[in-house]
Design an enzyme around this catalytic site. Structure first.
Site, short mmCIF file in Angstrom:
data_model
loop_
_atom_site.label_atom_id
_atom_site.label_comp_id
_atom_site.label_asym_id
_atom_site.label_seq_id
_atom_site.Cartn_x
_atom_site.Cartn_y
_atom_site.Cartn_z
N LYS A 1 0.83 -1.20 0.00
CA LYS A 1 0.00 0.00 0.00
C LYS A 1 0.87 1.26 0.00
CE LYS A 1 -3.86 -0.05 2.15
NZ LYS A 1 -4.89 -0.17 3.16
N ARG B 1 -3.53 2.84 8.67
CA ARG B 1 -3.79 1.53 8.05
C ARG B 1 -2.54 0.68 7.97
NH1 ARG B 1 -8.37 2.30 4.06
NH2 ARG B 1 -8.78 4.52 4.13
N GLY C 1 -7.98 -7.57 4.80
CA GLY C 1 -8.79 -7.61 6.02
C GLY C 1 -8.17 -8.32 7.20
N MET D 1 -5.38 -7.50 8.91
CA MET D 1 -4.82 -6.64 9.95
C MET D 1 -5.77 -5.46 10.16
SD MET D 1 -0.81 -6.83 9.12
CE MET D 1 -0.97 -6.51 7.40
N ARG E 1 -3.21 -1.67 -6.33
CA ARG E 1 -2.30 -2.82 -6.21
C ARG E 1 -2.66 -3.82 -7.29
NH1 ARG E 1 -5.10 -4.91 -0.60
NH2 ARG E 1 -7.15 -5.19 -1.49
N HIS F 1 -15.39 -9.52 1.62
CA HIS F 1 -14.38 -10.40 2.20
C HIS F 1 -14.52 -11.82 1.67
CE1 HIS F 1 -12.91 -13.14 5.38
NE2 HIS F 1 -11.90 -12.29 5.37
N ARG G 1 0.34 -47.73 -7.31
CA ARG G 1 0.36 -48.44 -6.01
C ARG G 1 -0.48 -49.70 -6.16
NH1 ARG G 1 -0.13 -42.71 -4.08
NH2 ARG G 1 1.39 -42.36 -2.43
N ARG H 1 4.83 -50.23 -8.56
CA ARG H 1 5.48 -50.57 -7.29
C ARG H 1 4.95 -51.90 -6.77
NH1 ARG H 1 4.48 -46.72 -2.26
NH2 ARG H 1 2.44 -47.68 -2.28
N GLU I 1 13.07 -44.17 0.42
CA GLU I 1 12.12 -43.69 1.42
C GLU I 1 12.70 -43.71 2.83
OE1 GLU I 1 7.84 -45.06 0.24
OE2 GLU I 1 9.17 -46.75 -0.08
N SER J 1 13.19 -43.51 -7.26
CA SER J 1 12.04 -42.61 -7.14
C SER J 1 11.91 -42.28 -5.66
CB SER J 1 10.77 -43.28 -7.66
OG SER J 1 9.69 -42.42 -7.44
N GLY K 1 10.24 -41.52 -2.48
CA GLY K 1 8.94 -41.54 -1.82
C GLY K 1 9.03 -40.55 -0.68
N THR K 2 8.78 -39.29 -0.99
CA THR K 2 9.05 -38.25 0.01
C THR K 2 8.01 -38.23 1.13
OG1 THR K 2 8.08 -36.77 -1.61
CG2 THR K 2 10.47 -36.70 -1.36
N ASP L 1 7.16 -41.04 2.84
CA ASP L 1 7.85 -41.84 3.85
C ASP L 1 9.21 -41.24 4.21
OD1 ASP L 1 6.38 -44.09 4.84
OD2 ASP L 1 6.29 -44.80 2.77
N CYS M 1 7.91 -39.19 -6.19
CA CYS M 1 6.50 -39.57 -6.34
C CYS M 1 5.70 -39.37 -5.06
CB CYS M 1 6.38 -41.01 -6.83
SG CYS M 1 7.04 -42.20 -5.65
N TYR N 1 12.18 -36.29 -13.28
CA TYR N 1 10.74 -36.08 -13.35
C TYR N 1 10.13 -35.92 -11.95
CZ TYR N 1 10.10 -40.97 -11.98
OH TYR N 1 10.13 -42.15 -11.30
C1 PEP Z 1 5.92 -42.09 -0.43
O1 PEP Z 1 6.22 -42.64 0.62
O2 PEP Z 1 6.25 -40.94 -0.72
C2 PEP Z 1 5.10 -42.79 -1.43
C3 PEP Z 1 4.86 -42.26 -2.59
O3 PEP Z 1 4.57 -43.98 -1.05
P1 PEP Z 1 3.27 -44.12 -0.14
O4 PEP Z 1 2.65 -42.78 0.00
O5 PEP Z 1 2.40 -45.09 -0.85
O6 PEP Z 1 3.84 -44.67 1.12
MG MG Z 2 5.96 -44.79 0.77
#
Ligand code: PEP
Ligand code: MG
Length: 930
Positions: free
Chosen positions: A44, A113, A122, A124, A357, A477, A584, A640, A792, A811, A813-814, A816, A878, A898
């Site tokens: 602002k 303001r 809205g 603050m 803005r 709002h 899966r 998998r 994982e 791959s 497995g974020t 886990d 994944c 990927y």
């Molecule tokens: C993971 O662990 O990121 C994963 C993709 O496997 P799942 O969610 O099936 O455990």
């Molecule tokens: Mg997993």
């Protein structure tokens, strides 16, 4: 939101405090700051400076910069230097205006303001009419020749100041005001005359004394200091913190405070106030778009208390002002090269600009506006790519109501405030929305119905499927916030009467209570009785394709989808998925007609029986794989092997114990129910229950684990029961060979889950390779395939160079990996997460946004180590993070091949990946502070 990294604090190392410029003045055609200084002046303040420099009619004032807020947060107060600079700026403002704050015959009144770097509508606080007191109100009454206006302004100040600065609940003032209206037998606020308002002021002052244990401050300077500090404090209020969390805004930025000479939109019939957009923020069409109210103050429009009038009406009432407003806002759009969201006030026929803005817009509008601006020569195609937030593309995928199947009874038509469809049960409060909306599998769609929403409803709005309000316009709002959330909203449906106390909604003579079903169409504004079906959208909008066509050539990361069944694979491909990154297979086992065979396999106590059961599952898996391979013709499909603990397929231990206890005294009806429940485990009649139930319990107990997430799952299953991996590998290769015969280009990638050691990987890879060769020999045909692993576990990341000797791809497995790196249970984190976020211990939910410093480093390191062993190693991700823009950006930066995400996030991931690559290539401002 696409954010830039926080710039360093203004004060440079080594410079003394006194050299910090805390206060920036603007007015009289020039400003100390400019439009680029958003970090310092907030959005602002920067806009006010820029507009002033451009010679636009902006009421003069000054901005106290964000560093003062940070100082306030650190020290609980501001330094004397801030006070000194503020007083100097006030003196300048007074001399420019020829007025004194709250003093003399023509007192100066100001607004105070908030204004942070990123707009937080809205969230603050704001205080208007500051400077009024028992004396100056009389001067204002005289000067304006309008005592009613003067007293109304004063009572508003006491009310706002009381609430914002002195923490007095709003309803304490509302009770007084409503009581006065009742006593005077009037309906509208405007029907209270000067005398009545004077009485209200007297009573408001009593409220202040009672609730705050002090008098309303009469000293204008004291008012100013207190208001400034309250605005700084409001940066830390719960709703502001919540808003920042969901919009990924850094808590440390702080807000600026803008102090500006008041102009009044409520001075009579030639005064008014309004807000607008240079283009339509809901659908992106090029039209001057806005709303205003004559004889009103700004808060009346924004808060949705009175339903405003379309801006085209202004042309009829005040054609010159309309033309000037149109001309100024068009210039502003040209200047900022983006759609503007502006606020204006007309005081006795003279136009003032209060804010401009870049306007918030829906995803559909974002794409359209970006394309129009390229066509108008205002921006380049490269810039256009960054004008759309990847998450906003979800708007193209929002469902529509299926009106063919059901009788459609339109109850009311409100404003199409935010597109899409929502079907749910009515709730009347935000708390109730949270209570009833549920989580995960127990999710229950609710529609939050309110007369109007306020920032206090934010938590309910977040969980609701849709929002319906009976009051307020396109800039209320509810409308602004839901558009930001990508959530369906119908606003200002005036035919609906909402009684929040009685928890009813009345329309067309029908009364609806909480729990009743309604359907909303946010694209047309219709409110429909009952529960309609929603139909999925198609992602082939020509404008979307055009924008993606500009973005895609930059993209380096491939985008795959997580899909388990052919239907999802087809959907994913339609959204542009370039393969399947995670199929899966256990989801195939969970199907109604398959679970009995799976259970028989688990209950088998010898290999022969187990193989027998697996044989039944084989053709079912094979046919699913055939469908998925066909849908992904030409692309890789990562499958998998079985991952979850086996007990997940069996009845719950506690249920069995209860049934065993109940059985001796059970009647015929109860026994019949048990036979139905346990029939698939061998209970053909009531007489079998006595034997079947304890046997089943014994097996369940054998399989019971204290920590199933760390237990008998992943490759551990395939190693202890190799016949499972064998059957799955056979189903995969038989399917692959079968489709290859039909000319489908098939590339199976068999993925071993939860590997921690090279030997685990080698064990499973040997089975897969052996079965592949067997099938190829039997069928006299070969297909290309790979065997790889999920990473994982931290150990797997540490020994990635070893594992890569056997694994042809990784791959991550974020889900886990986040669980095992933090040691947070992914299913139970909600017990600690809210506190962690509120305390700032975590900035984001690490299961939603990849933790770059910890988990991300493991991903990076494992990729590097894996590629040391196998330079051509294909690496993807994944977990849920694969469709989240900041995580996608990180994956690009560390050179993954990927990302893979759910089909509905494929478009988002594609744009996020393109933006990440374009940032590199074009050297443009980008990056996400996550
Ligand atoms: C993971 O662990 O990121 C994963 C993709 O496997 P799942 O969610 O099936 O455990
Ligand atoms: Mg997993």
């Amino acid at each position: 939101m696409a954010t830039t990294l926080v710039e360093p604090e203004v004060q440079e190392v080594g410079k003394s405090k006194s050299s910090t410029k805390y206060v920036y003045s603007f007015g009289g055609g020039k400003a100390d700051g400019n439009g680029k200084m958003k970090d310092v002046l907030g959005g602002k303040g920067a806009g006010l400076a820029e507009m002033t420099n451009a010679g636009l009619p902006v009421p003069p004032g000054f901005t106290i910069q964000t560093e003062a807020c940070r100082e306030y947060m650190r020290q609980g107060g501001v330094s004397e230097e801030v006070d000194r600079q503020m007083d100097a700026a006030l003196a300048r403002l007074e001399s420019l205006q020829g007025q004194k704050l709250g003093k003399g015959d023509n007192p100066l009144l100001v607004s105070v303001r908030s204004g942070a770097k990123f707009s937080m509508p809205g969230m603050m606080d704001t205080i208007l009419n500051l400077g009024l007191n028992d004396e100056s109100v009389e001067a204002l009454a005289k000067k304006s020749n309008n005592p009613r206006f003067a007293y109304d302004s004063y009572r508003r100040l006491i009310q706002m100041f009381g609430n914002v600065v002195l923490d007095i609940e709003k309803h304490a003032f509302d009770e007084v005001f409503d009581g006065k209206k009742k006593q005077r037998k009037v309906k509208l606020d405007t029907e209270l005359d000067a005398k009545a308002l004077k009485e209200v002021i007297g009573e408001y002052k009593k409220v202040v004394k009672k609730e705050a244990k002090r008098d309303f401050p009469q000293d204008p300077h004291e008012q100013l200091v207190m208001a400034r500090d309250a605005v700084f404090r409001s940066w830390q209020n719960e709703r502001a913190k919540h808003y920042r969390r969901i919009n990924n805004i850094d808590d440390m930025l702080g807000t600026a405070v803008n102090v500006q000479a008041m102009v009044f939109g409520n001075l009579g019939e030639t005064s008014g106030t309004g807000v607008g957009f240079t283009r339509n923020p809901a659908i992106g069409t090029k039209e001057f778009y806005g709303e205003f109210l004559m004889n009103a103050q700004g808060e009346d429009v924004v808060a949705g208390i009175r339903t405003p009038v379309h801006i085209s009406e202004l042309e009829k009432i005040m054609p010159d002002v309309y033309r000037q407003l149109h001309e100024i806002t068009t210039r502003l759009e040209q200047h900022y090269r983006d759609m503007q969201d502006f606020e204006f006030t007309i005081q006795e026929g003279k136009l003032y600009m209060l804010q401009t803005r870049n306007g918030k817009r829906t995803g559909i509008a974002a794409v359209r506006v970006a394309i129009q601006m390229v066509e108008e020569g205002l921006i380049t195609k490269e810039e256009a790519i960054f004008r759309v937030e990847p998450n906003q593309l979800y708007d193209f995928l929002v469902p529509r109501l299926d009106e063919k199947k059901a009788k459609v009874e339109v109850l009311a038509t409100g404003l199409p405030a935010s597109p899409g469809a929502a079907v749910g049960q009515i709730v009347f409060t935000a708390d109730e929305a949270v209570e009833k909306a549920g989580h995960g599998a127990k999710k229950n769609p609710v529609i939050l119905v309110r007369a109007e929403t306020t920032p206090e409803d934010i938590h309910g709005m977040e969980v609701a499927a849709g929002i319906l309000t009976s009051r307020g316009g396109m800039t209320s709002h509810a409308a602004v916030v839901t558009r930001g959330m990508g959530k369906c909203c119908v606003a200002g449906a005036g035919d609906i009467h909402v009684d929040e106390k009685a928890r009813t909604m009345t329309v067309k003579g029908q009364r609806f209570r909480d729990g009743d079903w309604i359907s909303l169409d946010g694209t047309t504004g219709r409110v429909i009785k009952g529960k309609l079906d929603a139909i999925p959208p198609k992602a082939d909008d020509p404008e979307l394709l055009k924008l993606m066509g500009w973005a895609e050539p930059f993209r380096k990361l491939r985008v795959r989808a997580n899909a388990d069944i052919p239907r999802d694979a087809i959907q994913a491909r339609a959204f542009g998925a370039e393969g399947i990154g995670l199929c899966r297979t256990e989801h195939m086992f969970f199907a109604e007609d398959r679970i009995p065979h799976m259970q028989a396999m688990i209950l088998a106590n010898n290999e022969k029986d187990r193989r027998q059961a697996l044989k039944k599952l084989l053709p079912m898996q094979r046919s699913d794989f055939i469908g998925v391979f066909k849908a992904m013709d030409g692309f890789a499909v990562t499958i998998r092997l079985l991952d979850p603990p086996l007990h997940e397929f069996l009845p719950r231990r506690e249920d069995l114990m209860v049934d065993i206890a109940v059985l001796p005294n059970a009647g015929a009806k109860e026994k019949k129910a048990m036979v139905e429940k346990y029939g698939r485990f061998g209970a053909k009649g009531a007489g079998d229950l006595k034997k079947v139930l304890p046997t089943l319990l014994r097996r369940v107990e054998e399989l019971h684990e204290f920590n199933p997430m760390l237990g008998h799952r992943g490759c551990r299953l395939g190693i202890t029961y190799p016949e499972i991996s064998e059957m799955q590998a056979r189903a995969i290769f038989e399917a692959a060979v079968a489709v290859a015969k039909d000319g489908v280009k098939v590339h199976p990638e068999v993925m071993i889950p939860l590997t921690a050691t090279l030997k685990e990987m080698a064990n499973q890879a040997a089975i897969v390779n052996r079965v592949a060769n067997e099938v190829f020999k039997e069928k006299q045909r070969k297909v290309d395939y790979m065997v790889g692993t999920m990473i994982e576990l931290p150990r797997a990341a540490l020994v990635a160079d070893e594992i890569a000797k056997e694994a042809q791809f990784f791959s991550f497995g974020t889900n886990d990996l986040t669980q095992t790196t933090f040691g947070f249970s992914r299913d139970d984190i909600n017990k600690v997460l809210p506190t962690y976020l509120a305390e700032g211990i975590l900035k984001q939910d690490p299961f939603a946004v990849l933790d770059r410093e910890g988990v991300g480093q493991l991903v990076k390191m494992a990729t590097e180590r894996g590629r040391k062993t196998r330079p051509e190693l294909k690496v993807g991700i994944c977990g849920e993070h694969g469709g989240e823009p900041s995580s996608v950006e990180f994956c690009h930066q560390i050179g993954l091949n990927y990302v893979s995400c759910s089909p509905f996030r494929v478009l988002t991931a594609r744009l996020a990946a393109a933006q990440a690559a374009a940032v590199d290539k074009l050297g443009v401002e980008g990056g996400r502070t996550k």
